[in-house]
Scaffold this motif. Structure first.
Motif, mmCIF file in Angstrom:
data_model
loop_
_atom_site.group_PDB
_atom_site.id
_atom_site.type_symbol
_atom_site.label_atom_id
_atom_site.label_comp_id
_atom_site.label_asym_id
_atom_site.label_seq_id
_atom_site.Cartn_x
_atom_site.Cartn_y
_atom_site.Cartn_z
ATOM 1 N N GLU A 84 30.171 39.474 44.886
ATOM 2 C CA GLU A 84 29.946 38.104 45.339
ATOM 3 C C GLU A 84 31.255 37.407 45.701
ATOM 4 O OE1 GLU A 84 26.979 36.903 46.003
ATOM 5 O OE2 GLU A 84 26.150 38.827 45.391
ATOM 6 N N GLY A 85 32.284 37.622 44.891
ATOM 7 C CA GLY A 85 33.572 36.987 45.142
ATOM 8 C C GLY A 85 34.365 37.663 46.242
ATOM 9 N N ARG A 86 33.932 38.879 46.650
ATOM 10 C CA ARG A 86 34.574 39.631 47.722
ATOM 11 C C ARG A 86 36.031 39.961 47.410
ATOM 12 N NH1 ARG A 86 31.250 42.182 49.554
ATOM 13 N NH2 ARG A 86 32.259 42.498 51.593
ATOM 14 N N VAL A 87 36.256 40.326 46.149
ATOM 15 C CA VAL A 87 37.602 40.702 45.701
ATOM 16 C C VAL A 87 37.524 42.064 45.025
ATOM 17 C CG1 VAL A 87 39.564 40.131 44.214
ATOM 18 C CG2 VAL A 87 38.319 38.305 45.401
ATOM 19 N N LEU A 88 38.458 42.940 45.384
ATOM 20 C CA LEU A 88 38.593 44.233 44.735
ATOM 21 C C LEU A 88 39.752 44.157 43.751
ATOM 22 C CD1 LEU A 88 37.679 47.342 44.850
ATOM 23 C CD2 LEU A 88 39.753 47.637 46.235
ATOM 24 N N TYR A 89 39.507 44.568 42.510
ATOM 25 C CA TYR A 89 40.545 44.581 41.480
ATOM 26 C C TYR A 89 40.925 46.038 41.187
ATOM 27 C CZ TYR A 89 39.215 39.718 40.739
ATOM 28 O OH TYR A 89 38.945 38.382 40.920
ATOM 29 N N ALA A 90 42.218 46.319 41.147
ATOM 30 C CA ALA A 90 42.710 47.671 40.915
ATOM 31 C C ALA A 90 43.728 47.669 39.784
ATOM 32 C CB ALA A 90 43.343 48.234 42.186
ATOM 33 N N ALA A 91 43.579 48.614 38.843
ATOM 34 C CA ALA A 91 44.523 48.771 37.739
ATOM 35 C C ALA A 91 45.566 49.798 38.153
ATOM 36 C CB ALA A 91 43.794 49.219 36.476
ATOM 37 N N CYS A 92 46.778 49.337 38.415
ATOM 38 C CA CYS A 92 47.824 50.186 38.997
ATOM 39 C C CYS A 92 49.010 50.302 38.042
ATOM 40 C CB CYS A 92 48.289 49.617 40.334
ATOM 41 S SG CYS A 92 46.917 49.305 41.503
ATOM 42 N N ALA A 93 49.434 51.549 37.787
ATOM 43 C CA ALA A 93 50.478 51.788 36.786
ATOM 44 C C ALA A 93 51.805 52.205 37.378
ATOM 45 C CB ALA A 93 50.006 52.863 35.799
ATOM 46 N N GLY A 94 51.823 52.665 38.645
ATOM 47 C CA GLY A 94 53.046 53.210 39.229
ATOM 48 C C GLY A 94 53.053 54.722 39.093
ATOM 49 N N ILE A 138 45.844 44.326 40.222
ATOM 50 C CA ILE A 138 46.043 43.854 41.587
ATOM 51 C C ILE A 138 44.706 43.406 42.174
ATOM 52 C CG2 ILE A 138 46.782 44.493 43.913
ATOM 53 C CD1 ILE A 138 49.061 44.297 41.925
ATOM 54 N N ALA A 139 44.725 42.268 42.877
ATOM 55 C CA ALA A 139 43.538 41.740 43.542
ATOM 56 C C ALA A 139 43.716 41.814 45.048
ATOM 57 C CB ALA A 139 43.275 40.302 43.103
ATOM 58 N N ASN A 170 45.806 40.241 51.353
ATOM 59 C CA ASN A 170 46.303 39.186 50.462
ATOM 60 C C ASN A 170 46.606 39.749 49.071
ATOM 61 O OD1 ASN A 170 47.072 36.567 49.704
ATOM 62 N ND2 ASN A 170 44.990 35.997 49.104
ATOM 63 N N LEU A 171 47.271 40.868 49.028
ATOM 64 C CA LEU A 171 47.613 41.547 47.776
ATOM 65 C C LEU A 171 48.327 40.598 46.825
ATOM 66 C CD1 LEU A 171 49.181 45.063 47.460
ATOM 67 C CD2 LEU A 171 50.220 43.149 46.265
ATOM 68 N N ARG A 172 47.869 40.553 45.585
ATOM 69 C CA ARG A 172 48.489 39.694 44.568
ATOM 70 C C ARG A 172 48.192 40.249 43.186
ATOM 71 N NH1 ARG A 172 43.922 37.968 46.660
ATOM 72 N NH2 ARG A 172 42.253 37.097 45.371
ATOM 73 N N SER A 173 49.033 39.886 42.258
ATOM 74 C CA SER A 173 48.887 40.332 40.879
ATOM 75 C C SER A 173 48.198 39.257 40.052
ATOM 76 C CB SER A 173 50.267 40.639 40.282
ATOM 77 O OG SER A 173 50.143 41.024 38.930
ATOM 78 N N ILE A 174 47.293 39.693 39.160
ATOM 79 C CA ILE A 174 46.652 38.781 38.214
ATOM 80 C C ILE A 174 47.463 38.829 36.923
ATOM 81 C CG2 ILE A 174 44.533 38.181 37.016
ATOM 82 C CD1 ILE A 174 44.362 38.008 40.072
ATOM 83 N N ARG A 175 48.150 37.761 36.629
ATOM 84 C CA ARG A 175 49.112 37.744 35.528
ATOM 85 C C ARG A 175 48.413 37.499 34.191
ATOM 86 N NH1 ARG A 175 52.112 33.546 33.386
ATOM 87 N NH2 ARG A 175 51.293 32.162 35.010
ATOM 88 N N PRO A 176 48.718 38.317 33.169
ATOM 89 C CA PRO A 176 48.127 38.108 31.845
ATOM 90 C C PRO A 176 48.779 36.932 31.113
ATOM 91 C CG PRO A 176 49.633 39.964 31.772
ATOM 92 C CD PRO A 176 49.551 39.530 33.217
ATOM 93 N N MET A 177 47.966 36.180 30.402
ATOM 94 C CA MET A 177 48.453 35.076 29.567
ATOM 95 C C MET A 177 47.939 35.258 28.143
ATOM 96 S SD MET A 177 48.029 31.666 31.957
ATOM 97 C CE MET A 177 48.590 30.658 30.568
ATOM 98 N N GLY A 178 48.778 34.888 27.174
ATOM 99 C CA GLY A 178 48.363 34.958 25.778
ATOM 100 C C GLY A 178 48.394 36.347 25.201
ATOM 101 N N GLU A 200 39.890 37.201 30.213
ATOM 102 C CA GLU A 200 38.920 36.387 30.941
ATOM 103 C C GLU A 200 39.654 35.572 32.000
ATOM 104 O OE1 GLU A 200 35.397 34.765 28.709
ATOM 105 O OE2 GLU A 200 36.339 32.859 29.261
ATOM 106 N N MET A 201 39.018 35.408 33.162
ATOM 107 C CA MET A 201 39.630 34.620 34.228
ATOM 108 C C MET A 201 38.553 33.888 35.014
ATOM 109 S SD MET A 201 40.586 37.296 37.304
ATOM 110 C CE MET A 201 40.856 35.959 38.451
ATOM 111 N N ARG A 202 38.976 32.856 35.728
ATOM 112 C CA ARG A 202 38.090 32.134 36.619
ATOM 113 C C ARG A 202 38.309 32.646 38.035
ATOM 114 N NH1 ARG A 202 34.215 29.130 34.228
ATOM 115 N NH2 ARG A 202 34.334 27.481 35.803
ATOM 116 N N ARG A 203 37.246 32.798 38.774
ATOM 117 C CA ARG A 203 37.378 33.233 40.163
ATOM 118 C C ARG A 203 38.330 32.308 40.916
ATOM 119 N NH1 ARG A 203 31.070 34.620 41.139
ATOM 120 N NH2 ARG A 203 31.208 36.888 41.200
ATOM 121 N N GLY A 204 39.202 32.914 41.701
ATOM 122 C CA GLY A 204 40.152 32.146 42.488
ATOM 123 C C GLY A 204 41.483 31.940 41.803
#
Length: 439
Positions: free
Chosen positions: A68-78, A105-106, A119-127, A187-191
């Protein structure tokens, strides 16, 4: 002239050898090693494929698609980090981990942009404070799953291969004690471009986690690829079988969930409300022989609330129901004929799984992923339920194959976007992701 006893002895040896080949070696040669298997060229399939190459898209072992959000999330380690730090492959060089370790990566799959980077970007962890002794918020991602809690909230369940540490926060030899694997929930909010850490699950039942399947209400199951973190028992898993599936509740209490018992409450879980389908499942429970897990890989929960566990040895997808005791009961088996990695449902409920048509080439490619291309196969499993005949069928179809690994090389996960028909693929060690557009 041989005696009668000698003749009987040789006859028994021949019979035993024939049985051993029939029930074990033939399967190893044809299914696991793929001797005699016909592997097709990518040009035979109706797709135009390409690689997306970027330093932050290396070794993206697993992916999840927000339809629904039209976003692909990928877990990338190098790539360099993965070939040196991965418990499943007995790689324990902690100093070779990528600075900053893994990233989530989103990609906006409908917006390729001028450079084709979506629009490659990283989802940064908090906490999240990272592995003890690291001094930062780095983590080491492998397989993962996610679920949409409401219209805007996504909850992620990550396999996190953290370095083991001693009493004074110093790293200790992982080749001896194994990697300090945990399941970390965010947990994250879309966008947004940040995700908040909720909890860490550490359990003896989750000793060699490969992939998580979220069940809702904070519960999940997770596949253990091997029967032990290190040692000879682990090395023998490929030959004699091994691995398990664990169940964990919202409080982080986990237990091994694959059981030989057949509790009466097997159908008390929400499997399917149709009585005839439940009758089929009851019948399956009474006649289906239970088979030992053989390197269970990237499991998933289907739209039917059943758990699908693919094998990286015998090519079987074992189908399980969850009972009221939170144990798994095998109710069916899907035969694909080749070793498998991660399996995932698309928005229609069809299952897509990455296969290894040449396991020997796959092993070589994992050792040198920058220079070696690896043959890859993508399979679709479509389930049909005949309520009148009380029968369930699984149709296995090859939708894509790349004999030479020209473009699709070393694929370990695939996500099918129903809206566009695209196939998005990641690889455990190779330094790119892949995408195929239908012609």
């Amino acid at each position: 002239m041989p005696t009668a006893a000698t003749s009987i002895y040789y006859a028994l040896v021949v019979a035993w050898g024939a049985s051993f080949y029939q029930f074990y070696l033939r399967d190893v040669f044809t299914t696991t090693l793929g001797l005699g298997r016909v592997v097709q060229d990518i040009g035979e399939f109706p797709y135009d494929c390409r690689r997306i190459v970027h330093p932050r898209l290396e070794a993206c072992e697993d992916m999840w698609l927000d339809n629904e959000g039209r976003v692909l999330y990928a877990a990338c380690a190098g790539t360099e980090a993965r070939v040196n730090w991965c418990q499943a492959a007995d790689k324990f060089n902690v100093s070779a981990r990528r600075p900053g370790a893994s990233e989530l990566i989103a990609l906006d799959i409908d917006e390729p942009g001028v450079e084709g980077m979506y629009n490659l970007r990283s989802i940064r962890p908090m906490g999240y404070t990272g592995a003890q002794g690291d001094g930062d918020d780095s983590f080491d991602l492998l397989g993962f799953d996610a679920e949409v809690l409401d219209g805007d909230t996504i909850q992620f369940y990550f396999v996190n291969e953290r370095p083991p540490v001693g009493p004074f926060n110093n790293h200790i030899d992982a080749s001896v004690v194994g990697i300090n694997s945990t399941i970390d929930v965010f947990e994250m909010r879309r966008g947004e471009e940040v995700m908040r850490h909720l909890r860490t699950i550490l359990s003896r039942a989750v000793h060699d986690p490969n992939r998580v399947a979220a069940l809702g209400q904070g519960e999940f199951v997770v596949s253990n690829f091997h029967s032990a973190k290190t040692g000879w028992r682990k090395k023998l898993d490929f030959v004699i079988g091994g691995g398990s599936v664990a169940f964990c509740n919202v409080n982080g209490d986990c237990h091994t969930a694959v059981s030989g018992d057949e509790p009466d409450e097997i159908l008390s879980a929400n499997i399917d409300p149709q009585p005839l389908y439940k009758e089929y499942l009851n019948k399956a429970l009474s006649v289906l022989p239970k088979t030992k897990l053989k390197l269970p890989n990237g499991l998933t929960r289907g739209f039917d609330n059943l758990i699908y566990v693919p094998s990286s040895v015998d090519g079987q997808i074992r189908v399980y129901a969850i009972n009221s005791h939170s144990l798994l009961q095998q109710i069916d088996t899907v035969y694909t004929g080749m070793p498998l990695d991660n399996i995932s449902p698309d928005a229609r409920g069809d299952l897509y799984v990455a296969g290894f048509p040449d396991i020997r080439a796959t092993v070589k490619g994992m050792a040198d992923p920058t220079n070696l291309d690896v043959p890859s196969t993508i399979l679709r499993i479509r389930k049909t339920v005949d309520l009148e005949r009380k029968k369930v069928d699984y149709r296995v179809e090859k939708v894509l194959e790349d004999r030479e690994g020209k473009i699709v090389s070393g694929a370990t996960t695939v996500r099918h976007d129903v809206r566009t028909g695209r196939l998005w693929m990641g690889a455990a060690v190779h330094p790119y992701i892949m995408v195929c557009d239908p012609r």
